[in-house]
Design a protein around this motif. Structure first.
Motif, PDB file in Angstrom:
ATOM      1  N   ALA B 227       0.824  -1.201   0.000  1.00 47.95           N
ATOM      2  CA  ALA B 227       0.000   0.000   0.000  1.00 47.95           C
ATOM      3  C   ALA B 227       0.862   1.255   0.000  1.00 47.95           C
ATOM      4  O   ALA B 227       0.441   2.316  -0.465  1.00 47.95           O
ATOM      5  CB  ALA B 227      -0.910   0.008   1.229  1.00 47.95           C
ATOM      6  N   LEU B 228       2.067   1.115   0.503  1.00 46.37           N
ATOM      7  CA  LEU B 228       2.941   2.271   0.657  1.00 46.37           C
ATOM      8  C   LEU B 228       3.641   2.647  -0.640  1.00 46.37           C
ATOM      9  O   LEU B 228       3.698   3.814  -1.014  1.00 46.37           O
ATOM     10  CB  LEU B 228       3.986   1.967   1.729  1.00 46.37           C
ATOM     11  CG  LEU B 228       4.350   3.146   2.617  1.00 46.37           C
ATOM     12  CD1 LEU B 228       3.103   3.638   3.327  1.00 46.37           C
ATOM     13  CD2 LEU B 228       5.402   2.738   3.600  1.00 46.37           C
ATOM     14  N   VAL B 229       4.188   1.649  -1.310  1.00 39.59           N
ATOM     15  CA  VAL B 229       5.003   1.935  -2.486  1.00 39.59           C
ATOM     16  C   VAL B 229       4.201   2.591  -3.590  1.00 39.59           C
ATOM     17  O   VAL B 229       4.775   3.246  -4.466  1.00 39.59           O
ATOM     18  CB  VAL B 229       5.682   0.663  -3.052  1.00 39.59           C
ATOM     19  CG1 VAL B 229       6.713   0.149  -2.077  1.00 39.59           C
ATOM     20  CG2 VAL B 229       4.664  -0.381  -3.392  1.00 39.59           C
ATOM     21  N   GLY B 230       2.879   2.430  -3.564  1.00 33.84           N
ATOM     22  CA  GLY B 230       2.054   3.067  -4.573  1.00 33.84           C
ATOM     23  C   GLY B 230       2.253   4.568  -4.573  1.00 33.84           C
ATOM     24  O   GLY B 230       2.539   5.160  -5.608  1.00 33.84           O
ATOM     25  N   GLY B 231       2.160   5.183  -3.429  1.00 38.11           N
ATOM     26  CA  GLY B 231       2.268   6.634  -3.338  1.00 38.11           C
ATOM     27  C   GLY B 231       3.653   7.123  -3.022  1.00 38.11           C
ATOM     28  O   GLY B 231       3.829   8.059  -2.266  1.00 38.11           O
ATOM     29  N   MET B 232       4.652   6.460  -3.584  1.00 37.15           N
ATOM     30  CA  MET B 232       6.017   6.831  -3.226  1.00 37.15           C
ATOM     31  C   MET B 232       6.815   7.178  -4.471  1.00 37.15           C
ATOM     32  O   MET B 232       6.851   6.413  -5.424  1.00 37.15           O
ATOM     33  CB  MET B 232       6.693   5.676  -2.502  1.00 37.15           C
ATOM     34  CG  MET B 232       7.689   6.131  -1.464  1.00 37.15           C
ATOM     35  SD  MET B 232       8.117   4.795  -0.307  1.00 37.15           S
ATOM     36  CE  MET B 232       9.164   3.766  -1.313  1.00 37.15           C
ATOM     37  N   ALA B 233       7.430   8.319  -4.470  1.00 39.03           N
ATOM     38  CA  ALA B 233       8.347   8.695  -5.552  1.00 39.03           C
ATOM     39  C   ALA B 233       9.753   8.759  -4.958  1.00 39.03           C
ATOM     40  O   ALA B 233       9.918   9.073  -3.774  1.00 39.03           O
ATOM     41  CB  ALA B 233       7.941  10.037  -6.129  1.00 39.03           C
TER      42      ALA B 233
END
Lengths: 264, 264
Positions: B227-233
DNA sequence: ACTTGCCACGAACACCGTTCGTAGATAGAA
DNA sequence: TTCTATCTACGAACGGTGTTCGTGGCAAGT
């Protein structure tokens, strides 16, 4: 057949570059005894390499884990390791993963998230402290890519989510906790002395020097520092106490920061 | 006079070791031109060594700062450095001290201690980030022994004391803040990439790999992580924002811990 | 039976930090 | 001034390091 050919290679390997070699080589090595050694099981897998490296780290510290040293422990040459391990860095990460082999992976319990978070972080740091050298690897790795470390990270974020945080908050809080835990363990093993290195002795000498220097200074140059060194002993108390002071501070701060935005 | 005697000594020095030497020595070195070179100003002080080392660190990262490389920059041999610097570790500490040369040393103001503490810590981290490589030194040093670092530490503790903390509380809090600041800066320069190293690129590749790996896994293996890596740049935003999140959390926690014991 | 690919590994390369011994310069004593 | 003692510079070398190359033997696929 196998034995004979192996022996042939071994005994002639120096002169192998010279195909036209008669029996003149210095003492045709009668190696009856030798025969058992080279054929005595050489699995040499990735796991064996990591295991040997961990054993060396435990005995001689991370600095002792050189490719040559590991190869020697498996009695072979350093080049052989590169078939099972990409890099020294790769070996390090595999070691770190192995270190967390039997660390528990908690399942998040919303009703107990604070205690769980505390316990989990403490447990992780304890693993690092129990395996001197591992904290340095962790410090230099930071982004976990191995399964066990990812499981640990997943559990931690799960706990934070169970505490009601958004994914962003949980990510930031998890980063902070991991950074603190790793850095603390690294610092401890730096001047805590991993058995072999001069860590503790060196640290004691340093704070002795600094104390002397402060005393030699005209009064009031570093007043606050001078006031501090008076009541300071080198390795007093359980380092964990110190860690938990910071941990509690951080958890409290995290909770406050989350509450401020999400209103709980 | 001076020149003449110098030349005399130089020209005869080879044959001085061999008293029974005729004129047969390979070309009796006529050194008119030579005279200027060795005398052409070679101060080679500790300061010069440190300065050269810092220049190299800025250009090639801390890993580029080898004794040989520094010596080459001062065009001499590595052995010459050891007259001005005890160790490579010693050189590193001198470099770190120099890096803090023009960092301000705040004087504690009791009415503003929170803001002061924040500003001071941020300033320190900014110095580390502005000098890539320095955070690694700081991480490995931890106990400062050089004057400028001691001044920084003294000021920090002074601020905490001005906030009403006991010496013990101030010491613990200072440790925590220094650990956090140093570790944060180190992490940043690790995968922020000090210009030359593959840092940023490497970090991007890694989170790319990890994202792909997570996606390839059956759903629900690492649910929170996924769920975290989705919103991570990779390198979004100012790293300082991230740092200040943790800093505020820690300061709040510190204050709470101090208040709890001292009753304020 | 032959080919192909893989594992083991000796040898070597290009570095590293540090020490040793010596030559030159300089400062102090006579 | 001259002799001596101390200090700096530094070429050379020692004993390590991580990693790559090329070879040679083994085992599995055809």
């Amino acid at each position: 057949m196998f034995v004979a050919s192996t022996l042939f290679v071994m005994s002639t390997s120096p002169s192998a570059a010279d195909p036209a070699d008669p029996g003149a080589a210095a003492v045709p090595p009668p190696p009856w005894r030798k025969a058992a050694r080279p054929s005595s099981r050489r699995p040499l897998s990735t796991g064996a390499v990591v295991e040997a490296a961990l054993r060396i780290m435990a005995e001689e510290g991370l600095a002792g884990v050189t490719m040559r040293r590991v190869a020697q422990a498996l009695d072979t040459g350093p080049a052989s390791l590169y078939a099972h391990v990409r890099d020294k860095q790769d070996l390090h990460e595999l070691m770190l993963d192995e270190v967390f082999a039997d660390a528990p992976v908690p399942v998040p319990d919303p009703g107990r998230w604070r205690e769980q978070l505390r316990e989990h972080t403490v447990a992780q740091v304890r693993v690092l402290l129990d395996n001197p050298g591992s904290a340095e690897i962790a410090m230099r790795t930071m982004i976990p890519t191995t399964p066990r470390l990812m499981a640990q990270m997943d559990a931690q974020i799960g706990i934070l989510r169970a505490g009601g945080m958004t994914p962003e908050e949980a990510g930031a809080a998890g980063d902070l906790l991991a950074l603190y835990g790793t850095a603390f363990a690294f610092e401890q093993e730096l001047h805590g002395g991993p058995g072999q290195a001069s860590g503790a002795e060196d640290a004691a000498r340093r704070i002795g020097e600094i104390t002397g220097y402060l005393r030699s200074l005209p009064e009031g140059v570093f007043p606050h520092l001078a006031a501090l060194v008076g009541g300071m002993a080198p390795g007093r108390g359980d380092p964990m106490r110190h860690f938990e002071y910071g941990l509690d501070a951080i958890i409290a701060g995290i909770e406050r920061a989350a509450g401020r935005e999400s209103g709980t």
